[in-house]
Design an enzyme around this catalytic site. Sequence first.
Site, PDB file in Angstrom:
ATOM      1  N   LYS A   1       0.844  -1.200   0.000  1.00 45.85           N
ATOM      2  CA  LYS A   1       0.000   0.000   0.000  1.00 45.85           C
ATOM      3  C   LYS A   1       0.876   1.245   0.000  1.00 45.85           C
ATOM      4  CE  LYS A   1      -3.900  -1.893   2.656  1.00 45.85           C
ATOM      5  NZ  LYS A   1      -4.956  -1.670   1.653  1.00 45.85           N
TER       6      LYS A   1
ATOM      7  N   ARG B   1     -10.179 -11.701   2.176  1.00 45.58           N
ATOM      8  CA  ARG B   1     -10.968 -12.821   1.651  1.00 45.58           C
ATOM      9  C   ARG B   1     -10.190 -14.123   1.735  1.00 45.58           C
ATOM     10  NH1 ARG B   1     -11.395  -9.643  -3.947  1.00 45.58           N
ATOM     11  NH2 ARG B   1     -11.132  -7.931  -2.461  1.00 45.58           N
TER      12      ARG B   1
END
Length: 488
Positions: A269, A343
């Site tokens: 990020k 996920r």
Amino acid sequence: MNFQALATPAGGLGSVVADALVVVVPADGQAAVGDQALDAAVSGAVKSGDFERKAGRTLYLHGVEGLKSARVVLSASKDGSAKAFRSAVSQALALLKGRSVKHLAVALAGDAWTAAHAEALALAVEQAGYVYRHTKPSAEAVAMPAKVSLVTDKSGLAQARQGLAQGQAIASGVGFARELANRPANVCTPTFLGDEAKRLGKEFGLDVQVLDRKAIEKLGMGSFLSVTNGSEEPPRFIVMQYRGAGKKDAPVVLVGKGITFDTGGISIKPAAEMDEMKFDMGGAASVFGTMRAVGEIKPKVNVVGIVPACENMPSGRATKPGDVVTSMSGQTIEILNTDAEGRLILCDALTYAERFKPAAVVDIATLTGACVIALGHHHAGLFSPDDALADELIAASRRADDPCWRMPLDEEYDEALKSNFADMANVGSRAGGAITAAKFLQRYTKAFPWAHLDVAGVAYKGGANKGSTGRPVGLLTHFVLSRAGRKA
Ligand code: BES
Ligand code: MN
Ligand code: ZN
């Protein structure tokens, strides 16, 4: 803090003996306060222009003649709802800050209480009293009243008591979730979360299991383990069981994303606001908070809380884009973006949940930035192929004043997850990113009714008031209570 229901004295509200009396007056109603001295004070203040019955207006009065409470705060609410009441009480509490109130009494003009108002009172008090101090002991604690009374006529005493008890339990759960999520990632590690689960289990009689890497490997959770590859912090797989009903009663299972820090991994990020990724275990925190609230309320329902916990870090051992892993379900996953890690840990936890033969599974996750773009910071995203379950969760969110908004799950969205090298990719294109994330999870939920809450926009605040909100503990607790058939 001690909450109690207090019957209105024979002499009326003015005879309530407390250090401070808060009177909430709904803006839309003409309801008199029901006490001569107080009504005179209200109409006097309105006449002189010091007070308006308009949402958000407050007035502090001191030493009004004929009143037994030295301090009185008038607080106007938008309407008579519990939600408006909660914010009116919050306004009043702000006005009383620093005035050494040991016994606070709160009344609603017109006495139109419901249990939901009582619950709202407990939550407003929690909100006002919470200060993060664990790594900032210099932060001044807010002096809170030792006793908070809700003033009601006799017929409302029982429901006030029930609402206060429930509200206090939820408030404790919210406070616990906030405290866990606010702690920095060098304190709140997967190991720390495992220890907190054990502590919670001891205090509230939950059956707690904390699995280490070896046990996780044995279960075949290749997807979960691929996320923790780059980290020096050992992962934990946490299972907490509350038994309030019979052995054969199918449980509600809550699965919380427990990424204690999300750097993005090799798909790293940008630096700006990366610190906020310590809140990436907000879903897990809400499961902890809900288990606490449930442990205190003790409803007749079985609840299982599951938290896969690890860090998402880059390193020489980290998972690389293009790597293919095998999930516990046997389905293979091509990891195109290591930043779509939530996920990857949740899918194995969902497969693990099958062993409980659940009545329903709800996962809670700070899953996608796309959900924040779609819904902002007010509504959580709700995804479920099951209309009845979705309706139940929406109803619970309304009762809890903890809003969520249903999003679509049409099969057309699933195509984005096609991969040439595995059963599925872990990301689609940017478009509809919150939905494709939910579609990914759905592939692991064939065995039970399932719903997914994307709380990326609501679990914490950024900016000057940076910190965890404790959401959606209220929603989840109300959902569990509704499952117990209790009046919630
Ligand atoms: N934890 C983030 C989601 C997130 C973003 C939470 C902003 C709170 C605020 C999640 O792991 C993530 O990085 N998601 C990616 C998915 C993408 C790579 C498909 C995202 O939303 O950018
Ligand atoms: Mn991520
Ligand atoms: Zn994440």
